[in-house]
Design an enzyme around this catalytic site. Structure first.
Site, mmCIF file in Angstrom:
data_model
loop_
_atom_site.group_PDB
_atom_site.id
_atom_site.type_symbol
_atom_site.label_atom_id
_atom_site.label_comp_id
_atom_site.label_asym_id
_atom_site.label_seq_id
_atom_site.Cartn_x
_atom_site.Cartn_y
_atom_site.Cartn_z
ATOM 1 C CB CYS A 188 -36.835 -77.471 25.315
ATOM 2 S SG CYS A 188 -35.543 -76.752 26.341
ATOM 3 C CG HIS A 235 -36.983 -76.350 19.500
ATOM 4 N ND1 HIS A 235 -37.870 -75.952 20.466
ATOM 5 C CD2 HIS A 235 -35.829 -76.680 20.160
ATOM 6 C CE1 HIS A 235 -37.289 -76.030 21.658
ATOM 7 N NE2 HIS A 235 -36.054 -76.455 21.496
ATOM 8 C CG HIS A 242 -35.732 -72.018 24.326
ATOM 9 N ND1 HIS A 242 -36.954 -72.599 24.616
ATOM 10 C CD2 HIS A 242 -34.894 -73.054 24.026
ATOM 11 C CE1 HIS A 242 -36.853 -73.909 24.509
ATOM 12 N NE2 HIS A 242 -35.616 -74.208 24.143
#
Lengths: 245, 370
Positions: B130, B263, B298
């Site tokens: 990620c 994040h 996400h």
């Protein structure tokens, strides 16, 4: 741009090896190593890893061992750059098999964990305390020097003091796609080297690796692939030994 | 080192393009809803990608960010970042539906960008979970900073596929409705799909072409926790190291930073780790910390690029969006996160991402005149 190459490790069709041990060029037939072949101590996670991670970790561990860094668990700012062609496609296929076989009810969380090609970098980092940058570069050919080139830039740019660099490739799974089938005879295996910007007091380099005009060179000789790099380092080391005697 | 400027950006998210997404975020809108793609669940998907043919959704997604992208000089170095590229092609192949399996490999994404934008240089396809696009942006910035390139294009993309959805579901990592970053009742992430294209140029190229630039990447940092494969380090050691590197390279102190674009996945351990790291680096002076994942989901390997682009919008607007989904901030985050937009008192934003393998990355973005 240059760095000292202080360790070499690999896993090819004849198993794991390091340094001046006989290097069998990557072949088609590749088996995942046992824990005992890779790590000295019992390791409960090793058996649960996918084959791609085991192979990558094996070569990485052998190269660190060769550089005198085996068992080093104190964290240090070393990074990992790995090139791959097919990454963890075999694990992807196995995971999707658990999705389709169970109509999406019981996909395997264990397999999913290993469906990122950088997972073995994390497995390596936590066992050897490597806290530098780590990433995978996807290439269109096996045994690419892309990881070594990227690592040389990392060292040059001050991103890390030491880089583990190499390539890792399994044969792609067969029987699901004609293009993948056509690639199944390509060589598979993993090869890693340890590159250092400055030598540690105890380390003795095999060679000075240079990046010039996008080519990797050992002395005046250009190398083209990871297996070529290891073989040329062994030739250099042997010639030095012969000269000394 | 040379200065690194951002000349152009495009994004595609469940809320639309850059302007639409930023406006939607400021309104508190969410793109998370039922998935209409042959499997059930909730995610932030892009309606235009729902096509029942044999191509991967990633083709359409790429076009959304590249179709009106200004022409680039042929010496522009392309970077591609993704976690699973067009993995929906692999799903189709395994179901016996004809599809090009090469779409499932990140190097395909890179070659597609090269061809689409007529670029000569080889470039790199980067994968680091990620943090993929954050690391690609850091790497791309270095190409310019160290004089190896005058112009770099970073393109990142990931789609919502059955593969990824059922994978995170099997890990019990998904919120049943929509994720709630930094909320005391957060219970997991929501997936999203998205893409970003970000064009970086050197100061020389700006001068030669007399082009205007919209931001500067002044610092970057990348570090590994070396603690666990899937769980973040509780003490935030890797993220702290990445943040300190980024600030140091940018010649900035913690006090110079106006906001932190976190994040903020909405998982219990990630968000707690981030707040620990932010407090360690920035001290107790409360500054806005926000996450867009409660609205955009996400977007995995694209998250860093999408979030960097939105951070640049915030720098220009002087405001950061609310953390959509946040209702009751967890104790440690109280005073930092908000369900309302916040003004920026300093035009510097740090954006961070973390991923499987224990990897962390941070970028420092500021207005070019700063």
């Amino acid at each position: 741009m240059q760095a000292f190459l202080t360790g070499m490790g690999w896993l090819t069709s004849t198993g794991p090896g390091r340094g001046m041990q006989e290097f069998a060029s990557p072949g088609e037939s590749l088996r995942a190593p046992s824990r005992e072949q890779v790590l000295e101590s019992p390791d409960e996670r090793f058996g649960r890893m996918d084959a791609f991670s085991k192979i990558g970790l094996a070569a990485a561990a052998k190269s660190l061992e060769d550089a005198g860094l085996a068992g080093k668990v104190d964290k240090h700012p070393a990074g990992i750059a790995a090139a791959t062609r097919f990454g963890c496609i075999s694990t992807d296929v196995d995971f999707l098999g658990t999705v389709f076989d169970t109509q999406g009810r019981w996909p395997s969380p264990h397999l999913f964990t290993y469906t990122l090609p950088n997972c073995f970098l994390g497995e390596t980092a936590l066992r050897f305390g490597l806290t530098g940058p780590s990433y995978v570069l996807h290439r269109s050919s096996p045994f690419s020097l892309g990881g070594v080139k990227a690592a040389l830039y990392d060292l040059n740019d001050g991103e890390a003091e030491m880089m583990l660099a190499g390539s890792c490739d399994l044969q792609p799974p067969g029987g699901i796609d004609p293009w993948l089938d056509s690639c199944r005879h390509d060589a598979a295996g993993a090869v890693f080297v340890v590159l250092e910007a400055e030598l540690r007091s105890q380390s003795r380099p095999y060679a000075l690796v240079r990046l010039e005009s996008d080519s990797i060179r050992l002395g005046s000789k250009q190398v083209h692939t990871m297996d070529d790099l290891v073989l040329q380092c062994q030739v250099l080391e042997n010639s030095l030994s012969t000269t000394k005697t | 080192m040379n200065r690194v400027f951002v000349q152009d950006i495009r994004i595609a998210t469940a809320l639309g393009n850059l302007e639409q997404t930023f406006a939607g975020l400021l309104r508190g809108s969410t793109g998370i809803g039922p998935i209409n793609r042959g499997f059930s669940g909730n995610a932030a998907t892009i309606a235009l990608l729902e096509q029942p043919d044999n191509t991967s959704c990633i083709h359409t997604l790429l076009e959304l960010v590249l179709q009106d992208f200004p022409g680039l000089s042929r010496d522009t170095v392309p970077f591609a970042a993704t976690t699973k590229a067009g993995v929906d092609s692999l799903e189709k192949v395994m179901r016996g539906i004809p599809a090009d399996i090469q779409n499932a490999f990140p190097q395909w994404l890179l070659s597609r960008v090269r061809r689409r934008m007529s670029l000569d240089r080889a470039g790199l396809a980067v994968s680091a979970a990620c943090a993929s696009s954050t690391i690609a942006l850091a790497r791309a910035a270095r190409e310019v900073a160290f004089g190896r390139a005058e112009s770099v294009l970073v393109v990142c993309a990931d789609v919502v596929s059955q593969f990824v959805y059922q994978g995170f579901s099997s890990l019990q990592a998904l919120d049943k409705t929509a994720c709630r970053p930094f909320d005391s009742n957060r219970s997991g992430l929501s997936l999203g799909e998205g893409a970003a294209a970000i064009h970086l140029v050197s100061e020389d190229r700006v001068r030669e072409n007399t082009v205007s630039v919209i931001a500067e990447i002044s610092g970057w940092g990348v570090a590994c926790d070396a603690v666990h494969i899937t769980a973040p380090a509780r003490d935030g050691c890797g993220l702290i190291a990445a943040l300190n590197q980024a600030l140091s390279r940018g010649g900035l102190s913690a006090g110079d930073v106006g906001a932190v674009h976190a994040h903020g996945t909405g998982t219990v351990y990630n968000d707690a780790m981030e707040i620990t790291a932010f407090k360690s680096v920035f001290g107790d002076r409360a500054r806005p910390v926000y996450s867009v994942k409660g609205a955009l989901g996400h977007t995995l390997g694209a998250a860093g690029g999408v979030e960097a682009a939105l951070s640049i919008k915030s720098l220009h607007a002087g405001v950061v969006p609310p953390t959509v989904g946040l209702e009751d901030p967890e104790d440690a985050a109280a005073g930092y996160v908000s369900s309302r937009s916040s003004s920026l008192d300093r035009r510097v934003i740090v954006t961070t991402n973390s991923g499987f393998g224990g990897i962390n990355a941070a970028l420092v973005l500021k207005l070019p005149e700063c």
